[in-house]
Design a protein around this motif. Structure first.
Motif, PDB file in Angstrom:
ATOM      1  N   PRO A 154       0.799  -1.233   0.000  1.00  0.00           N
ATOM      2  CA  PRO A 154       0.000   0.000   0.000  1.00  0.00           C
ATOM      3  C   PRO A 154       0.827   1.276   0.000  1.00  0.00           C
ATOM      4  CG  PRO A 154      -0.949  -1.604   1.506  1.00  0.00           C
ATOM      5  CD  PRO A 154       0.353  -2.176   1.049  1.00  0.00           C
ATOM      6  N   ALA A 155       1.928   1.301   0.736  1.00  0.00           N
ATOM      7  CA  ALA A 155       2.738   2.515   0.777  1.00  0.00           C
ATOM      8  C   ALA A 155       3.287   2.856  -0.601  1.00  0.00           C
ATOM      9  CB  ALA A 155       3.888   2.342   1.777  1.00  0.00           C
ATOM     10  N   GLN A 156       3.731   1.839  -1.332  1.00  0.00           N
ATOM     11  CA  GLN A 156       4.250   2.065  -2.677  1.00  0.00           C
ATOM     12  C   GLN A 156       3.155   2.566  -3.606  1.00  0.00           C
ATOM     13  OE1 GLN A 156       5.915  -1.432  -4.523  1.00  0.00           O
ATOM     14  NE2 GLN A 156       6.775  -0.309  -6.257  1.00  0.00           N
ATOM     15  N   VAL A 157       1.964   1.999  -3.471  1.00  0.00           N
ATOM     16  CA  VAL A 157       0.850   2.425  -4.327  1.00  0.00           C
ATOM     17  C   VAL A 157       0.469   3.865  -4.021  1.00  0.00           C
ATOM     18  CG1 VAL A 157      -1.555   2.005  -4.943  1.00  0.00           C
ATOM     19  CG2 VAL A 157       0.000   0.069  -4.625  1.00  0.00           C
ATOM     20  N   HIS A 158       0.389   4.218  -2.743  1.00  0.00           N
ATOM     21  CA  HIS A 158       0.051   5.600  -2.374  1.00  0.00           C
ATOM     22  C   HIS A 158       1.108   6.574  -2.879  1.00  0.00           C
ATOM     23  CE1 HIS A 158      -3.609   5.342   0.070  1.00  0.00           C
ATOM     24  NE2 HIS A 158      -3.153   4.193   0.542  1.00  0.00           N
ATOM     25  N   THR A 159       2.372   6.197  -2.747  1.00  0.00           N
ATOM     26  CA  THR A 159       3.445   7.072  -3.226  1.00  0.00           C
ATOM     27  C   THR A 159       3.353   7.265  -4.731  1.00  0.00           C
ATOM     28  OG1 THR A 159       4.930   6.414  -1.437  1.00  0.00           O
ATOM     29  CG2 THR A 159       5.949   7.338  -3.418  1.00  0.00           C
ATOM     30  N   ARG A 160       3.137   6.175  -5.451  1.00  0.00           N
ATOM     31  CA  ARG A 160       3.024   6.286  -6.900  1.00  0.00           C
ATOM     32  C   ARG A 160       1.812   7.120  -7.303  1.00  0.00           C
ATOM     33  NH1 ARG A 160       5.123   3.220 -10.995  1.00  0.00           N
ATOM     34  NH2 ARG A 160       6.788   2.958  -9.456  1.00  0.00           N
ATOM     35  N   LEU A 161       0.700   6.961  -6.595  1.00  0.00           N
ATOM     36  CA  LEU A 161      -0.489   7.757  -6.892  1.00  0.00           C
ATOM     37  C   LEU A 161      -0.201   9.241  -6.717  1.00  0.00           C
ATOM     38  CD1 LEU A 161      -3.462   8.189  -7.527  1.00  0.00           C
ATOM     39  CD2 LEU A 161      -3.993   7.641  -5.137  1.00  0.00           C
ATOM     40  N   ALA A 162       0.499   9.609  -5.645  1.00  0.00           N
ATOM     41  CA  ALA A 162       0.831  11.016  -5.426  1.00  0.00           C
ATOM     42  C   ALA A 162       1.717  11.543  -6.545  1.00  0.00           C
ATOM     43  CB  ALA A 162       1.527  11.183  -4.074  1.00  0.00           C
ATOM     44  N   GLU A 163       2.687  10.746  -6.968  1.00  0.00           N
ATOM     45  CA  GLU A 163       3.579  11.159  -8.051  1.00  0.00           C
ATOM     46  C   GLU A 163       2.814  11.335  -9.359  1.00  0.00           C
ATOM     47  OE1 GLU A 163       7.504   8.713  -6.351  1.00  0.00           O
ATOM     48  OE2 GLU A 163       6.375   7.978  -8.093  1.00  0.00           O
ATOM     49  N   LEU A 164       1.976  10.360  -9.688  1.00  0.00           N
ATOM     50  CA  LEU A 164       1.223  10.430 -10.944  1.00  0.00           C
ATOM     51  C   LEU A 164       0.226  11.576 -10.940  1.00  0.00           C
ATOM     52  CD1 LEU A 164       0.524   6.624 -11.566  1.00  0.00           C
ATOM     53  CD2 LEU A 164       2.128   8.089 -12.816  1.00  0.00           C
ATOM     54  N   THR A 165      -0.392  11.828  -9.783  1.00  0.00           N
ATOM     55  CA  THR A 165      -1.347  12.929  -9.687  1.00  0.00           C
ATOM     56  C   THR A 165      -0.659  14.265  -9.887  1.00  0.00           C
ATOM     57  OG1 THR A 165      -2.734  11.638  -8.171  1.00  0.00           O
ATOM     58  CG2 THR A 165      -3.089  14.016  -8.244  1.00  0.00           C
ATOM     59  N   ALA A 166       0.503  14.442  -9.241  1.00  0.00           N
ATOM     60  CA  ALA A 166       1.246  15.693  -9.408  1.00  0.00           C
ATOM     61  C   ALA A 166       1.659  15.888 -10.861  1.00  0.00           C
ATOM     62  CB  ALA A 166       2.471  15.688  -8.493  1.00  0.00           C
ATOM     63  N   ARG A 167       2.106  14.820 -11.507  1.00  0.00           N
ATOM     64  CA  ARG A 167       2.512  14.910 -12.906  1.00  0.00           C
ATOM     65  C   ARG A 167       1.329  15.271 -13.788  1.00  0.00           C
ATOM     66  NH1 ARG A 167       5.077   9.558 -14.884  1.00  0.00           N
ATOM     67  NH2 ARG A 167       6.415  10.102 -13.107  1.00  0.00           N
ATOM     68  N   ARG A 194      -1.457  16.824 -12.911  1.00  0.00           N
ATOM     69  CA  ARG A 194      -1.884  18.202 -12.656  1.00  0.00           C
ATOM     70  C   ARG A 194      -0.997  19.185 -13.416  1.00  0.00           C
ATOM     71  NH1 ARG A 194      -7.050  18.003 -10.666  1.00  0.00           N
ATOM     72  NH2 ARG A 194      -7.202  16.891  -8.683  1.00  0.00           N
ATOM     73  N   ALA A 195       0.312  18.910 -13.451  1.00  0.00           N
ATOM     74  CA  ALA A 195       1.220  19.795 -14.188  1.00  0.00           C
ATOM     75  C   ALA A 195       0.934  19.737 -15.686  1.00  0.00           C
ATOM     76  CB  ALA A 195       2.668  19.404 -13.899  1.00  0.00           C
ATOM     77  N   GLU A 196       0.728  18.551 -16.203  1.00  0.00           N
ATOM     78  CA  GLU A 196       0.416  18.414 -17.626  1.00  0.00           C
ATOM     79  C   GLU A 196      -0.905  19.089 -17.969  1.00  0.00           C
ATOM     80  OE1 GLU A 196       0.524  14.222 -18.254  1.00  0.00           O
ATOM     81  OE2 GLU A 196       2.705  14.147 -18.508  1.00  0.00           O
ATOM     82  N   LEU A 197      -1.868  18.987 -17.079  1.00  0.00           N
ATOM     83  CA  LEU A 197      -3.162  19.613 -17.326  1.00  0.00           C
ATOM     84  C   LEU A 197      -3.068  21.136 -17.260  1.00  0.00           C
ATOM     85  CD1 LEU A 197      -5.442  17.141 -15.347  1.00  0.00           C
ATOM     86  CD2 LEU A 197      -5.484  17.559 -17.808  1.00  0.00           C
ATOM     87  N   ALA A 198      -2.205  21.642 -16.394  1.00  0.00           N
ATOM     88  CA  ALA A 198      -2.012  23.092 -16.337  1.00  0.00           C
ATOM     89  C   ALA A 198      -1.452  23.604 -17.664  1.00  0.00           C
ATOM     90  CB  ALA A 198      -1.077  23.455 -15.187  1.00  0.00           C
ATOM     91  N   ALA A 199      -0.497  22.866 -18.222  1.00  0.00           N
ATOM     92  CA  ALA A 199       0.054  23.264 -19.520  1.00  0.00           C
ATOM     93  C   ALA A 199      -0.986  23.112 -20.623  1.00  0.00           C
ATOM     94  CB  ALA A 199       1.288  22.424 -19.826  1.00  0.00           C
ATOM     95  N   LEU A 200      -1.746  22.026 -20.574  1.00  0.00           N
ATOM     96  CA  LEU A 200      -2.792  21.803 -21.578  1.00  0.00           C
ATOM     97  C   LEU A 200      -3.855  22.889 -21.501  1.00  0.00           C
ATOM     98  CD1 LEU A 200      -4.025  19.874 -23.749  1.00  0.00           C
ATOM     99  CD2 LEU A 200      -5.247  18.752 -21.866  1.00  0.00           C
ATOM    100  N   GLY A 201      -4.148  23.355 -20.285  1.00  0.00           N
ATOM    101  CA  GLY A 201      -5.177  24.358 -20.097  1.00  0.00           C
ATOM    102  C   GLY A 201      -4.907  25.656 -20.829  1.00  0.00           C
ATOM    103  N   GLU A 202      -3.639  25.948 -21.102  1.00  0.00           N
ATOM    104  CA  GLU A 202      -3.310  27.158 -21.843  1.00  0.00           C
ATOM    105  C   GLU A 202      -3.689  27.030 -23.315  1.00  0.00           C
ATOM    106  OE1 GLU A 202       0.798  27.928 -21.222  1.00  0.00           O
ATOM    107  OE2 GLU A 202       0.606  28.178 -19.045  1.00  0.00           O
TER     108      GLU A 202
END
Length: 304
Positions: free
Chosen positions: A250-263, A265-273
């Motif tokens: 579970p710890a690995q899955v939670h960590t990966r989820l946080a990483e993927l979510t942050a990535r 969100r950043a991609e979506l911010a760029a796409l939003g422009e």
């Protein structure tokens, strides 16, 4: 002396908008009831209850609330088809040949063939294909739609193989790593639903950016794969489904989820422009899914 309780302050405009979106969902449910009535053999299993239809329609309504119910019709029907395909492979298929038959039938329909007699999943897909064909952009983008369907079906079949091979008492094989599991996230079918939605509803600017949208959406799909798995691991264990918590702790899955979510969100911010409405659409997929799975599950109510 304590006075009378003050009324709870709400954003009335936000509540009115939520009410409108719920009304969109209600319209969608009524349409899905027509679909299930027209395809009784495909939706006769207990899990295809009114709650599932409501969850499917609500997910689409809250993800793309700026559309009308008519505009969301194909998207909502496609998501229901995805659940039917999942059921056919995960719970009804008894052999690799059964799985391959589903893949072969559906890809043939995507290529324009008539569904074989008695192949109810392919018949509903043909209905969706024919409705989508009325959209002018479909003639040009049909290969893209077909490719996303093929990716989804290949991922679903691969997951079926993983489950069967790992359960073999004689020649059992290990499950994939978390990376391998996430590389198969097309089994969630979000990308297939997305491309259907964008072809059905997108304007010229959206369709011109379809490659970028699909790339960013695939990152969001990985986020949703892990959100789903963390919320439904109890049911998955009971039903014999594969889940990220079977391939990583579970710890690995939670960590990966946080990483993927942050990535994402950043991609979506760029796409939003470049494409703000469709970036919002993908943002809302993450937010809606995170909120929904706090309380319930598409296939059934979660235990508290």
């Amino acid at each position: 002396m304590t006075g009378a309780p003050r009324p709870v302050q709400t954003d009335r405009d936000a509540v009115a908008e939520q009410g409108r979106v719920c009304a969109l969902a209600v319209r969608g449910v009524r349409d899905l009831q027509d679909v299930t009535a027209a395809h009784p053999e495909l939706f006769d299993a207990g899990p295809f209850d009114p709650a599932l239809l409501s969850a499917v329609s609500t997910a689409i309504a809250f993800t793309a609330p700026w559309h009308t119910a008519a505009e969301l019709r194909i998207t909502t029907r496609t998501l229901l088809w995805v659940f039917a395909a999942d059921w056919q492979v995960d719970y009804l298929a008894r052999s690799a040949d059964d799985v391959q038959a589903v893949v072969t039938d559906c890809l043939a329909v995507a290529d324009g063939a008539a569904p074989p007699p008695g192949r109810h999943l392919a018949r509903l897909l043909a209905d969706l294909r024919d409705e989508l064909a009325a959209v002018p952009a479909f003639a040009r983008l049909q290969p893209v739609w077909r490719d996303e369907l093929a990716r989804m079906l290949a991922a679903v079949a691969r997951e079926w193989d993983w489950k069967k091979l790992s359960a073999d008492p004689v020649g059992g094989q290990p499950l994939p790593t978390l990376d391998g599991y996430l590389d198969n996230a097309d089994n969630l079918a979000c990308s297939f639903v997305n491309v259907t939605h964008w072809i059905a509803t997108g304007d010229d600017e959206t369709l011109a950016r379809l490659t970028d949208l699909l790339a960013v959406g695939r990152g969001v799909q990985r986020v949703l794969r892990l959100v789903n798995d963390l919320a439904t691991h109890g049911r998955d264990a009971e039903w014999g489904d594969l889940n990220a918590l079977l391939v990583a702790d579970p710890a690995q899955v939670h960590t990966r989820l946080a990483e993927l979510t942050a990535r994402s969100r950043a991609e979506l911010a760029a796409l939003g422009e470049r494409c703000p409405r469709q970036a919002d659409y993908l943002h809302r997929q993450i937010s809606f899914t995170g909120g929904f799975y706090q309380v319930s599950d598409f296939w059934g109510v979660r235990d508290e």
